[in-house]
Write an enzyme that holds these catalytic residues in place. Structure first.
Site, PDB file in Angstrom:
ATOM      1  N   ARG A 181      90.850  41.224  68.451  1.00 40.53           N
ATOM      2  CA  ARG A 181      89.558  40.557  68.630  1.00 40.53           C
ATOM      3  C   ARG A 181      88.902  40.845  69.978  1.00 40.53           C
ATOM      4  NH1 ARG A 181      90.244  34.597  66.528  1.00 40.53           N
ATOM      5  NH2 ARG A 181      90.373  35.619  64.525  1.00 40.53           N
TER       6      ARG A 181
ATOM      7  N   ALA B 295      87.698  26.229  60.943  1.00 44.86           N
ATOM      8  CA  ALA B 295      88.653  27.337  60.822  1.00 44.86           C
ATOM      9  C   ALA B 295      88.482  27.965  59.447  1.00 44.86           C
ATOM     10  CB  ALA B 295      90.074  26.825  61.015  1.00 44.86           C
TER      11      ALA B 295
ATOM     12  N   ALA C  41      96.516  19.715  64.395  1.00 44.28           N
ATOM     13  CA  ALA C  41      97.686  19.430  65.234  1.00 44.28           C
ATOM     14  C   ALA C  41      98.009  17.935  65.190  1.00 44.28           C
ATOM     15  CB  ALA C  41      97.424  19.883  66.672  1.00 44.28           C
TER      16      ALA C  41
ATOM     17  N   GLY D 174      92.230  31.247  58.097  1.00 42.51           N
ATOM     18  CA  GLY D 174      93.396  30.810  57.366  1.00 42.51           C
ATOM     19  C   GLY D 174      94.556  30.548  58.282  1.00 42.51           C
TER      20      GLY D 174
ATOM     21  N   LEU E 235      95.901  27.859  63.526  1.00 43.60           N
ATOM     22  CA  LEU E 235      96.332  26.745  62.660  1.00 43.60           C
ATOM     23  C   LEU E 235      97.851  26.738  62.539  1.00 43.60           C
ATOM     24  CD1 LEU E 235      93.696  26.539  59.744  1.00 43.60           C
ATOM     25  CD2 LEU E 235      93.996  24.990  61.655  1.00 43.60           C
TER      26      LEU E 235
HETATM   27  C1  SIN Z   1      88.174  34.027  61.439  1.00 40.88           C
HETATM   28  O1  SIN Z   1      88.160  33.599  60.300  1.00 40.88           O
HETATM   29  O2  SIN Z   1      87.690  35.109  61.749  1.00 40.88           O
HETATM   30  C2  SIN Z   1      88.765  33.186  62.536  1.00 40.88           C
HETATM   31  C3  SIN Z   1      90.194  33.035  62.350  1.00 40.88           C
HETATM   32  C4  SIN Z   1      90.848  32.673  63.654  1.00 40.88           C
HETATM   33  O3  SIN Z   1      90.201  32.154  64.560  1.00 40.88           O
HETATM   34  O4  SIN Z   1      92.019  32.961  63.801  1.00 40.88           O
END
Ligand code: SIN
Length: 480
Positions: free
Chosen positions: A267, A44, A14, A47, A368
């Site tokens: 998630r 990260a 950022a 991606g 990101l």
């Molecule tokens: C991941 O690679 O599992 C993490 C990606 C994210 O945090 O969006």
């Protein structure tokens, strides 16, 4: 009195995106914690989520809103996705090192809760490292290491910040100050975040009367590598599941369905399933046996290196996993132009900010995208600001940043947040957390630990105020 145009606090995606898009002939300075303390962008892996083409914009917006469990600000999501799409085009023209196939076409990965494979990656699972070094090469401004210990705010204007470098404290006066210091993951005992991410700027902003929002929307990643110490756990990227890795238990049984989830569910669902299964006495693993070793080494070099570092031997078969704190959806409240609410001259971007783009549960790899897009938005907002402010001078805050005993207090905060405001929380655990943290506030603390404590207490108070489960805020069965 040092006076500059723009002070950028932070050294990740950022901050560097804001620096990239600032107007020419700007006197800017970037201040961040020493690199050896780590910066979240470097970790990260997944991606950058970016629509495949203009026809995919609406579907990326829809996926983001769906994952956000009804708490996204729709206008901000539209802005994020459309601005992100334009921006990735610009970064590609500048030579951003996104992965391509042998014909030069961009490679795109699939991650959970995305309707399509739209994740751009760089160096396989080293996206954060690669994009950060690409942006660092483009940095035109001086940068220095330091810790921000205060924001120079009076009434509705920010005039800069107080920076500590070793024993030296100094006020840096700036017409515009951009907070891009990351989230607060290192306030959790189990986390994918580096140790520097202590939520101090959120606490400073709140101490200076700025609003924090949605602090209880804390995202847990389901597949952190379950190592012993230290607190920071290596990530096993979701992209592995996107390419076929499954989650199994110690009987080699795929168990997510028992909890109404599958490997590509959002998630929060997958984290809760893994958490509940471990709580029921089983162990959880990511089954990597379907991967060719060379492919894993080349396309998932970070994960591959970490598996070896923690004693697993290729071919890996199955890797032990546990959920870990991963991302703060909440933060310093901003408007859609990255301006901190009711405060002239102050902006917050990336994980430090609450823009409303992620709602109660961030869609994979939108972080990101948000960091880069809001960096550019902050730069544009500043470029179009013609307001002027009188110069002002402030005393330098004297309290020591840290005192003896702070380490123990931070550990108590970490255990309290992880155990009482983690994947599952309930009113008893949250009320207990509130009283533990209140007791800590009576202790003699260093200035920055005191500010981290404000952040921790705000997480708990927002969680107490949210009476229903929503997104990553999951109220489990009442505990004692
Ligand atoms: C991941 O690679 O599992 C993490 C990606 C994210 O945090 O969006």
């Amino acid at each position: 009195m040092a006076q500059i145009d723009i002070l950028i606090i932070g050294g990740g995606a950022a901050a560097l995106s804001a620096a990239l898009f600032l107007p020419e002939k700007t006197r800017a300075l970037l201040v961040c914690k020493p690199y050896n303390l780590g910066c979240s962008t470097e970790y990260a892996q997944g991606g950058i989520a970016c629509p495949i083409d203009a026809d995919d914009i609406q579907s990326h917006i829809d996926d983001t809103i769906k994952a956000g469990a009804g708490r996204c600000r729709e206008a901000v999501v539209k802005l994020l996705v459309s601005e992100g799409y334009e921006l990735m085009g610009e970064l590609l023209k500048m030579g951003a090192p996104f992965d391509r196939d042998e014909n030069g076409a961009l490679l795109r990965a699939k991650e959970a809760a995305h309707g399509k494979a739209r994740i751009l990656r760089a160096g396989g699972d080293q996206t954060g490292v690669k994009i950060r070094s690409f942006l660092l090469e483009k940095l035109r401004y001086p940068a220095r290491f330091g810790e921000v210990v205060d924001l120079l705010i009076e009434n509705d204007r920010c005039y800069g910040a107080t920076i500590a470098s070793g024993d030296l404290r100094e006020n840096i006066y700036a017409r515009h100050t951009i907070i891009a210091s990351g989230g607060f993951g290192a306030l959790y005992a189990v986390t994918t975040n580096p140790p520097s991410i202590l939520g101090e700027l959120q606490g400073i902003a709140a101490f200076r009367g700025r609003k924090l929002s949605d602090m209880h929307f804390t995202q847990f990643h389901p597949t952190a590598l379950a190592t012993g110490a230290p607190a920071q756990k290596p990530l096993l990227s979701e992209a592995l599941r996107g390419e076929g890795a499954t989650i199994i238990d110690d009987r080699d049984r795929r168990f997510l369905e028992d909890y109404g989830a599958n490997e590509l569910s959002p998630r929060d669902l997958v984290s809760r399933a893994v958490f509940a299964h471990i709580k029921s006495g089983r162990k959880a693993y990511l089954d990597l046996s379907g991967f060719d070793e060379r492919y894993l080494r080349e396309r998932f070099a970070s994960a591959y290196g970490k598996l070896i570092e923690f004693g697993l031997k290729p071919p890996f078969g199955k890797a032990p996993i546990s959920p870990a704190f991963h991302y703060a959806m909440g933060g310093i409240a901003i408007d859609e132009r990255a301006r901190v609410l009711d405060t002239k001259g102050l902006y917050a971007i990336g994980e430090a900010a609450m823009s409303g783009a992620h709602g109660a549960n961030r869609l994979a790899s939108n972080s990101l995208t948000e960091a880069l897009a809001f960096g550019a938005i902050a730069a544009e907002t500043i470029a179009s600001d013609s307001s002027s402010a009188k110069e002002r001078s402030f005393g330098v805050i004297g309290e020591p940043s840290r005192v003896e005993g702070d380490g123990e207090v931070l550990d108590t905060i970490r255990d309290t947040l992880w155990n009482r405001a983690g994947v599952e929380r309930d009113s008893a655990s949250l009320n207990k957390a509130a009283s533990v943290l209140e007791a800590l506030s009576e202790r003699k603390l260093g200035l920055l630990t005191r500010r981290s404590l404000i952040t921790a207490r705000t997480i708990i108070s927002h969680a107490i105020d949210e009476k229903q489960s929503v997104g990553a805020h999951y109220i489990g069965k009442e505990s004692v």
